[in-house]
Structures are given as structure tokens and as C-alpha cells.
Design a protein around this motif. Structure first.
Motif, PDB file in Angstrom:
ATOM      1  N   ILE A  13      -5.890 -33.919  19.518  1.00 30.56           N
ATOM      2  CA  ILE A  13      -5.236 -34.076  18.215  1.00 30.56           C
ATOM      3  C   ILE A  13      -4.824 -35.532  18.075  1.00 30.56           C
ATOM      4  O   ILE A  13      -4.087 -36.060  18.910  1.00 30.56           O
ATOM      5  CB  ILE A  13      -4.030 -33.131  18.102  1.00 30.56           C
ATOM      6  N   VAL A  14      -5.336 -36.162  17.047  1.00 31.54           N
ATOM      7  CA  VAL A  14      -5.142 -37.609  16.896  1.00 31.54           C
ATOM      8  C   VAL A  14      -3.664 -37.964  16.777  1.00 31.54           C
ATOM      9  O   VAL A  14      -3.213 -38.967  17.323  1.00 31.54           O
ATOM     10  CB  VAL A  14      -5.923 -38.090  15.657  1.00 31.54           C
ATOM     11  N   GLU A  15      -2.895 -37.106  16.088  1.00 29.78           N
ATOM     12  CA  GLU A  15      -1.482 -37.431  15.840  1.00 29.78           C
ATOM     13  C   GLU A  15      -0.595 -37.185  17.048  1.00 29.78           C
ATOM     14  O   GLU A  15       0.582 -37.540  17.023  1.00 29.78           O
ATOM     15  CB  GLU A  15      -0.944 -36.589  14.684  1.00 29.78           C
ATOM     16  N   SER A  16      -1.165 -36.564  18.065  1.00 36.77           N
ATOM     17  CA  SER A  16      -0.324 -36.179  19.196  1.00 36.77           C
ATOM     18  C   SER A  16       0.191 -37.397  19.928  1.00 36.77           C
ATOM     19  O   SER A  16      -0.554 -38.313  20.253  1.00 36.77           O
ATOM     20  CB  SER A  16      -1.132 -35.294  20.129  1.00 36.77           C
ATOM     21  N   ARG A  43       1.334 -27.598  23.620  1.00 40.37           N
ATOM     22  CA  ARG A  43       2.589 -28.015  22.998  1.00 40.37           C
ATOM     23  C   ARG A  43       2.318 -29.399  22.427  1.00 40.37           C
ATOM     24  O   ARG A  43       2.041 -30.336  23.159  1.00 40.37           O
ATOM     25  CB  ARG A  43       3.696 -28.053  24.048  1.00 40.37           C
ATOM     26  N   VAL A  44       2.369 -29.501  21.118  1.00 41.47           N
ATOM     27  CA  VAL A  44       1.953 -30.748  20.469  1.00 41.47           C
ATOM     28  C   VAL A  44       3.172 -31.444  19.882  1.00 41.47           C
ATOM     29  O   VAL A  44       3.900 -30.864  19.078  1.00 41.47           O
ATOM     30  CB  VAL A  44       0.939 -30.465  19.353  1.00 41.47           C
ATOM     31  N   THR A  45       3.401 -32.641  20.307  1.00 45.90           N
ATOM     32  CA  THR A  45       4.416 -33.466  19.663  1.00 45.90           C
ATOM     33  C   THR A  45       3.660 -34.486  18.836  1.00 45.90           C
ATOM     34  O   THR A  45       3.107 -35.439  19.365  1.00 45.90           O
ATOM     35  CB  THR A  45       5.281 -34.162  20.723  1.00 45.90           C
ATOM     36  N   SER A  46       3.588 -34.223  17.555  1.00 44.62           N
ATOM     37  CA  SER A  46       2.717 -35.063  16.736  1.00 44.62           C
ATOM     38  C   SER A  46       3.545 -35.900  15.788  1.00 44.62           C
ATOM     39  O   SER A  46       4.630 -35.510  15.343  1.00 44.62           O
ATOM     40  CB  SER A  46       1.743 -34.192  15.948  1.00 44.62           C
ATOM     41  N   ILE A  47       3.002 -37.030  15.486  1.00 46.28           N
ATOM     42  CA  ILE A  47       3.681 -37.916  14.558  1.00 46.28           C
ATOM     43  C   ILE A  47       3.440 -37.384  13.152  1.00 46.28           C
ATOM     44  O   ILE A  47       2.393 -36.858  12.834  1.00 46.28           O
ATOM     45  CB  ILE A  47       3.177 -39.360  14.743  1.00 46.28           C
ATOM     46  N   CYS A  48       4.455 -37.457  12.349  1.00 49.18           N
ATOM     47  CA  CYS A  48       4.369 -36.851  11.020  1.00 49.18           C
ATOM     48  C   CYS A  48       5.263 -37.666  10.101  1.00 49.18           C
ATOM     49  O   CYS A  48       6.380 -38.022  10.468  1.00 49.18           O
ATOM     50  CB  CYS A  48       4.862 -35.414  11.106  1.00 49.18           C
ATOM     51  N   ASN A  49       4.770 -37.965   8.956  1.00 51.35           N
ATOM     52  CA  ASN A  49       5.537 -38.771   8.016  1.00 51.35           C
ATOM     53  C   ASN A  49       6.575 -37.890   7.329  1.00 51.35           C
ATOM     54  O   ASN A  49       6.272 -37.194   6.372  1.00 51.35           O
ATOM     55  CB  ASN A  49       4.573 -39.381   6.999  1.00 51.35           C
ATOM     56  N   CYS A  52       2.631 -32.112   7.388  1.00 47.50           N
ATOM     57  CA  CYS A  52       2.207 -32.766   8.629  1.00 47.50           C
ATOM     58  C   CYS A  52       0.718 -32.527   8.834  1.00 47.50           C
ATOM     59  O   CYS A  52       0.177 -31.519   8.404  1.00 47.50           O
ATOM     60  CB  CYS A  52       2.975 -32.212   9.812  1.00 47.50           C
ATOM     61  N   THR A  53       0.083 -33.460   9.501  1.00 51.49           N
ATOM     62  CA  THR A  53      -1.361 -33.399   9.652  1.00 51.49           C
ATOM     63  C   THR A  53      -1.730 -33.230  11.117  1.00 51.49           C
ATOM     64  O   THR A  53      -1.158 -33.872  11.982  1.00 51.49           O
ATOM     65  CB  THR A  53      -1.982 -34.704   9.120  1.00 51.49           C
ATOM     66  N   PHE A  54      -2.658 -32.331  11.377  1.00 52.93           N
ATOM     67  CA  PHE A  54      -3.281 -32.233  12.691  1.00 52.93           C
ATOM     68  C   PHE A  54      -4.736 -32.629  12.508  1.00 52.93           C
ATOM     69  O   PHE A  54      -5.465 -31.982  11.774  1.00 52.93           O
ATOM     70  CB  PHE A  54      -3.231 -30.797  13.227  1.00 52.93           C
ATOM     71  N   THR A  55      -5.154 -33.685  13.148  1.00 50.10           N
ATOM     72  CA  THR A  55      -6.537 -34.112  13.067  1.00 50.10           C
ATOM     73  C   THR A  55      -7.213 -33.832  14.394  1.00 50.10           C
ATOM     74  O   THR A  55      -6.850 -34.424  15.403  1.00 50.10           O
ATOM     75  CB  THR A  55      -6.620 -35.603  12.741  1.00 50.10           C
ATOM     76  N   PHE A  56      -8.170 -32.940  14.390  1.00 48.90           N
ATOM     77  CA  PHE A  56      -8.908 -32.635  15.607  1.00 48.90           C
ATOM     78  C   PHE A  56     -10.136 -33.517  15.645  1.00 48.90           C
ATOM     79  O   PHE A  56     -10.890 -33.585  14.676  1.00 48.90           O
ATOM     80  CB  PHE A  56      -9.334 -31.166  15.619  1.00 48.90           C
ATOM     81  N   SER A  57     -10.312 -34.197  16.752  1.00 47.77           N
ATOM     82  CA  SER A  57     -11.449 -35.089  16.852  1.00 47.77           C
ATOM     83  C   SER A  57     -11.842 -35.215  18.313  1.00 47.77           C
ATOM     84  O   SER A  57     -11.049 -34.948  19.209  1.00 47.77           O
ATOM     85  CB  SER A  57     -11.075 -36.456  16.278  1.00 47.77           C
ATOM     86  N   SER A  58     -13.083 -35.620  18.520  1.00 50.36           N
ATOM     87  CA  SER A  58     -13.506 -35.877  19.888  1.00 50.36           C
ATOM     88  C   SER A  58     -13.013 -37.261  20.284  1.00 50.36           C
ATOM     89  O   SER A  58     -12.960 -38.178  19.474  1.00 50.36           O
ATOM     90  CB  SER A  58     -15.019 -35.821  19.982  1.00 50.36           C
ATOM     91  N   PHE A  59     -12.659 -37.380  21.545  1.00 54.46           N
ATOM     92  CA  PHE A  59     -12.128 -38.653  21.989  1.00 54.46           C
ATOM     93  C   PHE A  59     -13.243 -39.678  22.127  1.00 54.46           C
ATOM     94  O   PHE A  59     -13.058 -40.847  21.830  1.00 54.46           O
ATOM     95  CB  PHE A  59     -11.412 -38.465  23.324  1.00 54.46           C
ATOM     96  N   LEU A  60     -14.422 -39.208  22.565  1.00 54.40           N
ATOM     97  CA  LEU A  60     -15.464 -40.170  22.901  1.00 54.40           C
ATOM     98  C   LEU A  60     -16.778 -39.916  22.185  1.00 54.40           C
ATOM     99  O   LEU A  60     -17.503 -40.853  21.876  1.00 54.40           O
ATOM    100  CB  LEU A  60     -15.688 -40.136  24.414  1.00 54.40           C
ATOM    101  N   TYR A  61     -17.100 -38.678  21.941  1.00 51.98           N
ATOM    102  CA  TYR A  61     -18.417 -38.373  21.382  1.00 51.98           C
ATOM    103  C   TYR A  61     -18.482 -38.743  19.904  1.00 51.98           C
ATOM    104  O   TYR A  61     -17.644 -38.329  19.112  1.00 51.98           O
ATOM    105  CB  TYR A  61     -18.728 -36.889  21.547  1.00 51.98           C
ATOM    106  N   THR A  62     -19.484 -39.485  19.558  1.00 56.84           N
ATOM    107  CA  THR A  62     -19.660 -39.862  18.162  1.00 56.84           C
ATOM    108  C   THR A  62     -20.471 -38.779  17.448  1.00 56.84           C
ATOM    109  O   THR A  62     -20.853 -37.786  18.061  1.00 56.84           O
ATOM    110  CB  THR A  62     -20.407 -41.207  18.072  1.00 56.84           C
TER     111      THR A  62
END
Ligand code: NAG
Ligand code: NAG
Ligand code: NAG
Ligand code: NAG
Length: 446
Positions: free
Chosen positions: A127-130, A157-163, A176-186
Motif C-alpha cells: 500500500i503506497v500510503e502505508s 495493520r496499515v498506518t497510512s497517511i491520509c489528508n 482516505c486512499t489506499f493505493t495498491f501497487s507493486s513495489f518493483l514490477y512494472t
């Protein structure tokens, strides 16, 4: 050392050859002979487990499709000062591993199988915001189906940044936004998708959510923009989670007492201005309000300026203003009763035109001296302002000589003026109070 080196190479060679043979020969079908007597044979999966470090595809130019879904199971904390949302969610990942297939009929009717997740290749979805390190418990299990579809769930347990915007506290909603993304795979290697609709995620989360505390889940929305970092393009799925604060705690502990105090302050204008008790009463109220604010301070968000602080400041200033008004009126009454200054003619006529004609007032300066002074019973009569002016003008000039108005009349005039002033300021106070509180309420409702 030198003796072992060839042995190691031999093992590697054997492994590679066997992998290649297995890969080419039976198109990765797992041979499950003997499963009915001895359970699952680890050797049958050895080829799959050995490929764990590599992305499981037969053709490396084909991206792996990973389906993502999650269930929000708790909203633990919303920290407005650090702008952090702490929540608990179950992340659900699904992808295909083409190296795992078996024929269920040959394999004692087995359709799916659990495999320890540490033996499998796992997509590096985060999760990018984590803002926290991943605290995934170890020893998790993945489900593997006979077609090679792997399902992997993990609690996070996600502590995510949220505006967080606390302006409308305690009637605020956060997004609040949860962005799921791969860390390395394009995008060439990994594509993200969903096998569930967003409303299903929302419904499951609503049913599952354990916390019935301060926050309730309003809804979840989805957006899927691609993210580019430098020349690389990463796939991502964004979920906007809307949550709302349950305001009842704050209404009962903050708004209701504050409204009571400000109402009492407004009503204390009905205490007679001549009596000495009004100012002490207001001072006590002001003190009480300060104590209330001090005690309730830790219920307020510790950063930013929410509207409720403005409201409290407004109530406090209204109380201060009403105390000042009382001081002013008390001073006026004191001056009026001890040494009344001459009353200007314009003020007298203003007083006459402003006070209601039903009341008794000393309009005739010549005849007024018959009465006892403070309570003249003479009706005002149909006197015109011009007529009055003619009568007052000699009175004003002769005032110092005490031939126009007697002192008692003057005292009475000034007292009446003070009371009229008090009533006028009270109306202004009410008007200001009503309009400002209305403004605050309207702001809260938008
Ligand atoms: C499966 O393995 C057994 C021995 O473990 C072997 O006898 C059998 O021929 C194999 N079956 C296939 C289809 O490779
Ligand atoms: C691998 O996939 C790419 C794109 O789908 C295709 O052009 C290529 O022919 C494939 N290679 C093999 C060996 O199948
Ligand atoms: C949350 O914010 C995003 C933009 O940041 C917006 O697209 C989305 O509609 C918002 N969701 C809600 C429920 O307000
Ligand atoms: C992902 O979801 C899509 C759409 O529901 C489905 O067609 C596809 O088979 C799923 N893939 C995986 C690996 O679960």
C-alpha cells in the motif's frame, strides 16, 4: 573445498535438467501417484518450490495478472496531528501459477490444496500510503487450485497517511486512499485487476467491521490510474475509503453544555440592571465557561483550527461582551443616580421617540416637579417633537440654575436612558449571537 565444487555444480545441473525436462515433458502437470496412501508427496511439488524466486510465467514477456481485493475489518485510530489513519485490513491476492496443475480425477479428487506461502512466489503488492513496515505475521498459507490459481490472504495493520481535514469537527468526514501497487514490477511484468466489484468490498467490510467506535465506514470508491516513476510505468489500484465520525460524544460533552452556558448568559440580561447581582452572575458564568473549556480541551483535535474552536471562542467573546455591557450599564446608572449631567436635547427627543408611548415619561419639565420623581403617573400626552423642542430649549439653558428640570427628573431621564440602552444592547447581542450561531450551523451543514 575444491572437491565439493564439482559436486555442487552437479546438483545444480541435475536440478536444471530435471526442471527443463519436467517443463517440456508433461506441461507441468503434477504427478500425484501415491497421494491416496502417503498424503501429498513433497517431491511432486519440488519443481514448483524450486522456482519460488522467479515470477511464475512460461513466457517472460507475458505479465502476471494479480487480482486484488481487501476487506476493511477495523478502523483503529485517526490521528489528526500526524495525519495518519490506522486500520486493519485483510488483503486478498489471486494470481495464476502455470507450473502448478494436476488432474483432480487422478489425484484422489483433490481440487485444492493449501501450501505454506513461504514456498511460493508472492507478488510484492504493498500500500503506497502505508507509513509503517509490513508487519505481516509469518507462517501464512496459500490456497492452490488444480488449475494453478493461487489465493493468498494476509492480515495487515496499515498506518497510512491520509489528508485529514478537521475543520468540520465533530461533523467531519474523511476520505482516505489506499493505493495498491507493486513495489518493483512494472506494467510489462505485472497487471493488477479485480475480481470483485467495489460494492462487494464495501458490503463485506460493513458486515465484518469490528469497531463500533468513533468512526463508521461510509463507502469505498475505486480509481485505477497508472503511476509512472521516471520512465517506468507501474500499475496500481486506488481505493478511496470514506469514513465519518460519530458526533454524539462531542455533541453531549461539548456542544450541549456550551449552548446551555451561552443561553444562561443571554437570559441573565433579564436580571434587573439596577440590582447589583448581574455582573457577579456573569463573571461566575465566564469562570464556569473557562473551566469547561479547560476540562474539555483534550476532546478537541490537537492540531488545526476546527470550526468548533471558533464557536467556543465566539461564545467566550459573547460572554465577555455581555459582561462589558453590564459594566457599562452599571456605570451609567451610577452616574445617573449620583450626579446626572445635563441631558442634550437631541438625546432627550431620541429617548422620547424610542421609548414606547404607552409608558409613563416625564415629558413636561415644568409640571413634572409635582410628582415624586421616579414614578410619574402622568401620561405622555400627544406632544409633538417640535413642541417639545420649544419647551426643552429654555429648560436646557436654565438647567444649571435648576429651573428647567429638577434633579429628580434628570435622574429619572438618565435612568430611563440607561434602561433603554440596556434593552437595545441586549437586542444587538441577541441578533449577533443568533446570526453567528446560525452561520456556524450553516457552515457545519455544508
Ligand atoms: C508418476 O510417478 C510414479 C512414480 O513415483 C511413476 O511410476 C509414474 O509413471 C508417474 N506417472 C506419470 C504420468 O509420470
Ligand atoms: C511470448 O509472448 C509474446 C507476447 O505475447 C509473443 O509475441 C511471443 O511469441 C511469446 N513467445 C513464445 C516463445 O511463445
Ligand atoms: C475522495 O477523494 C478523491 C480525490 O482525492 C475523489 O476522487 C473521491 O471522489 C473522494 N471520495 C469521496 C467519497 O468523497
Ligand atoms: C481476475 O479477475 C478477472 C475479472 O473478474 C477474471 O477474469 C480473471 O480470471 C481473474 N484472474 C485471476 C488470476 O484471478
Amino acid at each position: 573445498m575444491e572437491g565439493r565444487q564439482p559436486a555442487r555444480w552437479g546438483v545444480l545441473l541435475c536440478l536444471t535438467v530435471s526442471l527443463l525436462l519436467q517443463g517440456r515433458g508433461d506441461s507441468f502437470t503434477i504427478n500425484c501417484s501415491g497421494f491416496d496412501q502417503h498424503g501429498v508427496d513433497p517431491a511432486a511439488f519440488q519443481a514448483v518450490f524450486a522456482r519460488k524466486p522467479f515470477r511464475p510465467v512460461t513466457n517472460y514477456s507475458v505479465p502476471t495478472h494479480v487480482n486484488i481485493s481487501f476487506t476493511l475489518s477495523a478502523i483503529l485510530e485517526v490521528d489528526a496531528q500526524l495525519q495518519l489513519l490506522t486500520s486493519f485490513l485483510w488483503m486478498d491476492l489471486m494470481w495464476d501459477n502455470p507450473f502448478i496443475t494436476w488432474n483432480p480425477e487422478e489425484c484422489v479428487g483433490m481440487n485444492k490444496l493449501t501450501v505454506s506461502a513461504e514456498n511460493l512466489w508472492l507478488p510484492d503488492i504493498f500500500i503506497v500510503e502505508s507509513m509503517d513496515v509490513d508487519q505481516t505475521p509469518s507462517g501464512l498459507i496459500a490456497y492452490v487450485s488444480s488449475e494453478g490459481r493461487i489465493r493468498y490472504d494476509k492480515p495487515m495493520r496499515v498506518t497510512s497517511i491520509c489528508n485529514l481535514d478537521i475543520f468540520y469537527f465533530p461533523f467531519d468526514q474523511q476520505n482516505c486512499t489506499f493505493t495498491f501497487s507493486s513495489f518493483l514490477y512494472t506494467v510489462e511484468s505485472m497487471l493488477l485487476g479485480m475480481d470483485k466489484e467495489v460494492w462487494e468490498i464495501t458490503d463485506t467490510s460493513r458486515n465484518v467491521i469490528r469497531t463500533h467506535g468513533e468512526w463508521e465506514l461510509l463507502g469505498i470508491n475505486k480509481a485505477t490510474p497508472k503511476m509512472s516513476v521516471g520512465s517506468n510505468l507501474y500499475d496500481q489500484i486506488m481505493f478511496h475509503v470514506a469514513i465519518r465520525r460519530r458526533p454524539s460524544l462531542y455533541i453531549i460533552n461539548l456542544l450541549v453544555p456550551s449552548s446551555f452556558l451561552i443561553t444562561i448568559d443571554a437570559l441573565s440580561f433579564y436580571l434587573p440592571a439596577e440590582s447589583e447581582s448581574r455582573a457577579p452572575f456573569k463573571i461566575t458564568l465566564l469562570l464556569g465557561y473557562n473551566v469547561f473549556l479547560l476540562m474539555m480541551n483534550d476532546l478537541l483535535p490537537s492540531s488545526g483550527t476546527p470550526l468548533i474552536s471558533v464557536y467556543f471562542a465566539l461564545c467566550l467573546s459573547l460572554m465577555v461582551v455581555s459582561l462589558l455591557e453590564t459594566v457599562f450599564i452599571t456605570h451609567l446608572l451610577h452616574v445617573a443616580t449620583t450626579q446626572p449631567p445635563p441631558m442634550p436635547r437631541w438625546l432627550h427627543s431620541l429617548l422620547l421617540s424610542c421609548t414606547s408611548p404607552g409608558r409613563c415619561c416625564p415629558t413636561a419639565p415644568q409640571k413634572g416637579n409635582e410628582g415624586p420623581g421616579l414614578t410619574p403617573t402622568r401620561p405622555p400626552g400627544p406632544k409633538e417633537p417640535g413642541e417639545l423642542g420649544k419647551e426643552v430649549r429654555p429648560g436646557e439653558t436654565e438647567l444649571d440654575g435648576d429651573s428647567g428640570w429638577t434633579k429628580t427628573q434628570l435622574v429619572e431621564l438618565w435612568v430611563r436612558f440607561s434602561l433603554a440602552m440596556d434593552a437595545l444592547l441586549f437586542r444587538l447581542y441577541l441578533l449577533f449571537m443568533a446570526s453567528s450561531i446560525l452561520t456556524v450551523i450553516v457552515l457545519w451543514n455544508t
